[in-house]
Motif scaffolding. Structure first.
Motif, mmCIF file in Angstrom:
data_model
loop_
_atom_site.group_PDB
_atom_site.id
_atom_site.type_symbol
_atom_site.label_atom_id
_atom_site.label_comp_id
_atom_site.label_asym_id
_atom_site.label_seq_id
_atom_site.Cartn_x
_atom_site.Cartn_y
_atom_site.Cartn_z
ATOM 1 N N LYS A 79 9.392 -53.042 -53.346
ATOM 2 C CA LYS A 79 8.947 -52.942 -51.954
ATOM 3 C C LYS A 79 8.121 -54.164 -51.598
ATOM 4 N N LEU A 80 8.513 -54.832 -50.509
ATOM 5 C CA LEU A 80 7.792 -55.998 -49.993
ATOM 6 C C LEU A 80 7.389 -55.708 -48.553
ATOM 7 N N ALA A 83 18.739 -56.171 -58.381
ATOM 8 C CA ALA A 83 19.060 -54.746 -58.470
ATOM 9 C C ALA A 83 17.876 -53.846 -58.119
ATOM 10 N N SER A 84 16.666 -54.413 -57.985
ATOM 11 C CA SER A 84 15.479 -53.570 -57.835
ATOM 12 C C SER A 84 15.022 -53.400 -56.389
ATOM 13 N N LEU A 85 15.096 -54.442 -55.576
ATOM 14 C CA LEU A 85 14.497 -54.391 -54.236
ATOM 15 C C LEU A 85 15.166 -53.324 -53.374
ATOM 16 N N ASN A 123 20.900 -52.823 -53.426
ATOM 17 C CA ASN A 123 20.265 -51.503 -53.431
ATOM 18 C C ASN A 123 19.209 -51.346 -52.342
ATOM 19 N N LEU A 124 19.261 -52.169 -51.340
ATOM 20 C CA LEU A 124 18.308 -52.046 -50.237
ATOM 21 C C LEU A 124 18.511 -50.726 -49.497
ATOM 22 N N HIS A 125 17.384 -50.042 -49.207
ATOM 23 C CA HIS A 125 17.403 -48.795 -48.458
ATOM 24 C C HIS A 125 16.780 -48.944 -47.067
ATOM 25 N N LYS A 126 15.749 -49.780 -46.967
ATOM 26 C CA LYS A 126 15.043 -49.929 -45.697
ATOM 27 C C LYS A 126 14.773 -51.410 -45.444
ATOM 28 N N VAL A 127 15.160 -51.873 -44.260
ATOM 29 C CA VAL A 127 14.986 -53.279 -43.897
ATOM 30 C C VAL A 127 14.446 -53.360 -42.481
ATOM 31 N N GLU A 128 13.328 -54.052 -42.313
ATOM 32 C CA GLU A 128 12.790 -54.347 -40.976
ATOM 33 C C GLU A 128 12.440 -55.825 -40.934
ATOM 34 N N LEU A 129 13.130 -56.581 -40.082
ATOM 35 C CA LEU A 129 12.931 -58.017 -39.957
ATOM 36 C C LEU A 129 12.581 -58.346 -38.517
#
Length: 536
Positions: A293-294, A323-325, A362-368
């Motif tokens: 998580k970033l 594979a983790s983010l 494996n991204l589940h949530k993205v806000e840019l």
């Protein structure tokens, strides 16, 4: 009494089940039950009292155990909503005698979690505690300490060698008082140090000793600090247990010296930074880090150019394990007046800039968020949808009230229905002025059954009927349509919502057995408006 109750571990588990989590006040029923257990039998006495006293958010309970003629403890009325109650100070009537400690000592060793919320109220009492303490520390077995307000002159009475977690607020007021204590406790696992909000004075920041403190932490697992230097970052990169790292005022660091390509930050899963530009420099200290998580939640009044954005995304892909983010959030604001053509050329983010993100499957949530938006087309959206099969939230947001023109059409929107079965929240500007047949053959369209919220931002729309029918054919469970336009209630997207509701109501009436599959909002399609503030 049942023989099973002679098993100490069983009795301890029974009492622990009645108690709260760390630093959560006991409910009245739990307090009553534990007190009754303690008075019932010696079997329950110590386990019940341990839970009853384990978590304390003030010293009042302990002071009430002292002789009644020693202290004046004014009663505090019930809390009032939106009103901060100032509790009257506790006063001493006479000097403390050694015999006054007999009863408190029975309970002091049971406290494991303590939160000091109002030191001023008991300042006079703590002055005397420091002169004639019954032991070196008020709570000798204390493991977690939260201190919400300065001053810190009585801090040494609570900072025990057993501490594994501390949380200090507004520490810049007299941080020199507490820094030496922290340096002597090298077994801390969780450290949260918060300075006063809004303090950007460079002179004050130059004296912050956070880097020297961080370099002495060897068992840390979760760290929240205002900022540190490059040497402290190098120290953290080698720690095997660090899982969470969060900065509130961190500025950009110099690039690290060349290092061996072994895993750095081997256990780090969460990183929080104030700005995207800061994240870029920090990520250069990483290598194959299993980051999950970033989060970037600051406000950058200097807009980020496309070159800076390109460096950020490429650095993230180069230094973190693909594979983790699972989450990347840019929830802050970037201020920019209505863009000119030159500014659109400088700040727009095209598909090639976002391409490094597509390696994180494996991204589940993205806000840019970018100042003028995204220069994307249908091919890029298709590539994005194929790359993120597990995605649940996508938010591509511009920070101004007017986005740059978009090349994404409804045909591009169909890619999410086809390749992202778990997507439930989508924010994207697209062109809905034309409705084409998708797919072009006679094959049936995919029905994506998870999407519930669609934020169209500043999307243009043509004939509302065909647009609503297209959306209903691919997102039949959609129930909320939002937009960035101020006049949405009377704007072009209102007829789309109205027609969409008619289609969904008609589908329910034709298939009553399927009606329960649809989420049922209180009033049809929910129309909401996102306020946008532009600062010049």
């Amino acid at each position: 009494m049942h023989r099973a109750l002679e098993i100490v571990e069983l009795v301890e588990n029974i009492c622990a089940h009645l108690g709260p989590a760390d630093l959560v006040s006991l409910k009245t029923d739990a307090t009553r039950d534990l007190a009754l257990l303690a008075r019932t039998s010696t079997i329950f006495l110590n386990p019940a009292l341990d839970v009853l006293w384990r978590s304390q958010d003030s010293l009042v309970h302990l002071l009430r155990c002292m002789p009644h003629d020693l202290l004046v403890i004014p009663e505090v009325g019930p809390p009032r909503r939106h009103v901060r109650t100032i509790a009257p100070p506790i006063r001493l009537r006479r000097p403390i005698l050694p015999t006054d400690w007999e009863r408190p000592l029975f309970y002091m060793c049971r406290v494991k979690f303590f939160s000091m919320g109002n030191p001023a109220r008991i300042s006079d009492v703590l002055d005397v505690f420091g002169q004639c303490p019954p032991a070196q520390y008020v709570f000798p077995n204390l493991e977690k300490l939260w201190w919400h307000e300065p001053p810190f002159k009585h801090f040494s009475l609570f900072f025990t060698p057993r501490l594994t977690s501390i949380r200090l607020f507004d520490v810049e007021a007299d941080f020199s008082v507490v820094s030496n204590h922290i340096l002597r406790c090298t077994h801390l696992k969780s450290v949260v140090l918060c300075v006063k909000r809004g303090d950007y004075d460079p002179a004050a920041r130059s004296s912050w000793p956070f880097s020297s403190i961080v370099r002495c932490l060897t068992h840390i697992e979760d760290l929240h600090v205002p900022e540190i230097d490059s040497t402290a970052m190098e120290h953290l990169a080698q720690l095997p247990c660090l899982k969470g790292l969060h900065f509130s005022y961190q500025s950009a660091l110099e690039e690290p010296r060349p290092f061996e390509r072994s895993v750095r930050f081997p256990a780090l899963i969460q990183l929080g930074v104030p700005l995207v530009t800061v994240a870029t420099t920090l990520l250069k200290f990483f290598w194959q880090t299993p980051l999950e998580k970033l989060v970037m939640n600051g406000t950058d009044r200097i807009p980020m150019t496309k070159m800076a954005a390109s460096e950020f995304y490429s650095t993230l892909a180069a230094h973190c394990a693909h594979a983790s983010l699972s989450e990347i959030w840019n929830s802050g604001q970037t201020f920019l007046v209505e863009p000119t053509p030159e500014q659109i050329l400088t700040y727009s983010v095209a598909g090639d800039i976002l391409q490094p993100l597509f390696s994180f499957s494996n991204l589940h949530k993205v806000e840019l968020r970018h100042p003028v938006g995204f220069d994307l087309d249908n091919a890029t959206i298709l590539d994005m949808a194929r790359s993120w099969p597990h995605i649940t939230i996508i938010k591509l947001v511009a920070s101004t009230t007017r986005h740059m023109p978009t090349r994404v059409t409804l045909e591009g929107l169909y890619a999410f229905a086809e390749h992202c079965p778990q997507l439930r929240d989508l924010t994207l500007t697209f062109d809905a002025t034309l409705v084409s047949r998708t797919p072009p053959s006679d094959e049936p369209r995919h029905n994506q059954l998870c999407l519930q919220c669609l934020n169209v931002e500043c999307s243009l729309v043509g004939d509302p009927g065909p647009v609503a029918e297209f959306l209903f054919s691919i997102f039949p469970r959609l129930w909320a349509i939002r937009t960035a336009q101020k006049n949405f209630a009377d704007g072009a997207w209102k007829p789309v919502s109205t027609r969409f509701k008619e289609l969904r109501d008609g589908e329910k009436s034709r298939s009553p057995t399927k009606a329960s599959c649809f989420p049922t909002p209180s009033v049809g399609i929910i129309l909401t408006i996102r306020s946008v503030v532009v600062t010049i």
